[in-house]
Scaffold this motif. Structure first.
Motif, short mmCIF file in Angstrom:
data_model
loop_
_atom_site.label_atom_id
_atom_site.label_comp_id
_atom_site.label_asym_id
_atom_site.label_seq_id
_atom_site.Cartn_x
_atom_site.Cartn_y
_atom_site.Cartn_z
N GLN A 3 7.98 -13.44 -20.71
CA GLN A 3 8.48 -12.60 -19.62
C GLN A 3 8.18 -11.14 -19.94
O GLN A 3 8.29 -10.71 -21.09
CB GLN A 3 9.98 -12.78 -19.43
N LEU A 4 7.80 -10.41 -18.91
CA LEU A 4 7.58 -8.97 -19.04
C LEU A 4 8.64 -8.25 -18.23
O LEU A 4 8.87 -8.59 -17.06
CB LEU A 4 6.19 -8.58 -18.52
N VAL A 5 9.27 -7.27 -18.83
CA VAL A 5 10.32 -6.52 -18.16
C VAL A 5 9.96 -5.05 -18.19
O VAL A 5 9.79 -4.46 -19.26
CB VAL A 5 11.69 -6.75 -18.82
N GLU A 6 9.84 -4.46 -16.98
CA GLU A 6 9.55 -3.04 -16.88
C GLU A 6 10.85 -2.24 -16.78
O GLU A 6 11.86 -2.74 -16.30
CB GLU A 6 8.69 -2.73 -15.65
N THR A 27 6.29 -15.50 -27.07
CA THR A 27 5.16 -15.39 -27.99
C THR A 27 3.85 -15.29 -27.23
O THR A 27 3.54 -16.15 -26.41
CB THR A 27 5.11 -16.61 -28.93
N ILE A 28 3.13 -14.23 -27.51
CA ILE A 28 1.78 -14.07 -26.96
C ILE A 28 0.84 -14.00 -28.15
O ILE A 28 0.85 -13.03 -28.90
CB ILE A 28 1.66 -12.80 -26.10
N ALA A 29 0.04 -15.04 -28.34
CA ALA A 29 -0.80 -15.11 -29.53
C ALA A 29 -1.89 -14.05 -29.51
O ALA A 29 -2.13 -13.36 -30.50
CB ALA A 29 -1.42 -16.50 -29.66
N ILE A 30 -2.55 -13.93 -28.38
CA ILE A 30 -3.65 -12.97 -28.27
C ILE A 30 -3.51 -12.24 -26.95
O ILE A 30 -3.34 -12.85 -25.90
CB ILE A 30 -5.02 -13.68 -28.31
N THR A 31 -3.57 -10.93 -27.01
CA THR A 31 -3.58 -10.12 -25.80
C THR A 31 -4.94 -9.45 -25.69
O THR A 31 -5.32 -8.70 -26.58
CB THR A 31 -2.48 -9.06 -25.82
N ASN A 32 -5.66 -9.75 -24.63
CA ASN A 32 -6.96 -9.12 -24.44
C ASN A 32 -6.82 -7.69 -23.98
O ASN A 32 -7.62 -6.82 -24.34
CB ASN A 32 -7.78 -9.90 -23.41
N ALA A 33 -5.80 -7.47 -23.14
CA ALA A 33 -5.60 -6.12 -22.60
C ALA A 33 -4.20 -6.01 -22.05
O ALA A 33 -3.58 -7.01 -21.65
CB ALA A 33 -6.62 -5.83 -21.49
N LYS A 75 6.73 -3.69 -31.21
CA LYS A 75 7.81 -3.87 -30.24
C LYS A 75 7.37 -4.67 -29.03
O LYS A 75 8.14 -4.83 -28.08
CB LYS A 75 8.34 -2.51 -29.79
N ASN A 76 6.11 -5.14 -29.02
CA ASN A 76 5.58 -5.85 -27.85
C ASN A 76 5.78 -5.05 -26.57
O ASN A 76 6.14 -5.60 -25.52
CB ASN A 76 6.24 -7.22 -27.70
N THR A 77 5.55 -3.76 -26.68
CA THR A 77 5.84 -2.87 -25.56
C THR A 77 4.64 -2.00 -25.24
O THR A 77 3.95 -1.51 -26.15
CB THR A 77 7.05 -1.98 -25.89
N GLU A 96 1.00 -5.68 -16.87
CA GLU A 96 0.23 -6.93 -16.99
C GLU A 96 -0.19 -7.11 -18.43
O GLU A 96 -0.58 -6.15 -19.10
CB GLU A 96 -1.00 -6.83 -16.10
N HIS A 97 -0.07 -8.35 -18.91
CA HIS A 97 -0.66 -8.74 -20.18
C HIS A 97 -1.74 -9.76 -19.88
O HIS A 97 -1.45 -10.82 -19.30
CB HIS A 97 0.39 -9.36 -21.11
N SER A 98 -2.95 -9.45 -20.27
CA SER A 98 -4.07 -10.34 -20.04
C SER A 98 -4.35 -11.11 -21.33
O SER A 98 -4.60 -10.52 -22.38
CB SER A 98 -5.31 -9.54 -19.63
N THR A 99 -4.27 -12.45 -21.25
CA THR A 99 -4.50 -13.29 -22.41
C THR A 99 -5.58 -14.31 -22.10
O THR A 99 -5.89 -14.54 -20.92
CB THR A 99 -3.21 -14.02 -22.83
#
Length: 115
Positions: A3-6, A27-33, A75-77, A96-99
């Motif tokens: 979940q992403l919280v702004e 858990t996000i293993a890989i974030t492209n952008a 902080k995953n932020t 947005e998290h692009s994976t």
């Protein structure tokens, strides 16, 4: 489940500043952008800024020199610092998290610029 919280949106007068934040839970293993988009009433969602895994950044022309995207991996932020805001920046801002497995989106935070 990711979940992403702004947070950090609000009301500001022209020329003012705001910083919006986006924190990911799960858990996000890989974030492209990591990206920030915005959608104004009656308009399509547009990409405002993005930071890629290699540190490269992209900014939409109208925000260059005014907005700055950054990330705190511990902080995953991600953050979008917005300076010299103008009425045309009024919109709902989405992160947005692009994976490799797909994109995750936040629920949006309203930014209103008005005198």
């Amino acid at each position: 489940q990711v979940q992403l919280v702004e947070s950090g949106g609000g009301f500001v007068q022209p020329g003012g500043s705001l910083r919006v934040s986006c924190t990911a839970s799960g858990t996000i293993a890989i974030t492209n952008a990591l990206g920030w988009y915005r959608q104004a009433p009656g308009k399509q969602r547009e990409l405002v800024a993005r930071v890629y895994r290699n540190g490269r950044t992209y900014y939409e022309d109208s925000v260059k020199g005014r907005f700055s995207i950054s990330r705190d991996s511990a902080k995953n932020t991600s953050y979008l610092q917005m300076n010299n805001l103008q009425p045309e920046d009024t919109a709902v801002y989405y992160c947005e998290h692009s994976t490799p497995g797909g994109d995750y989106w936040g629920q949006g935070t309203q930014v209103t610029v008005s005198s």
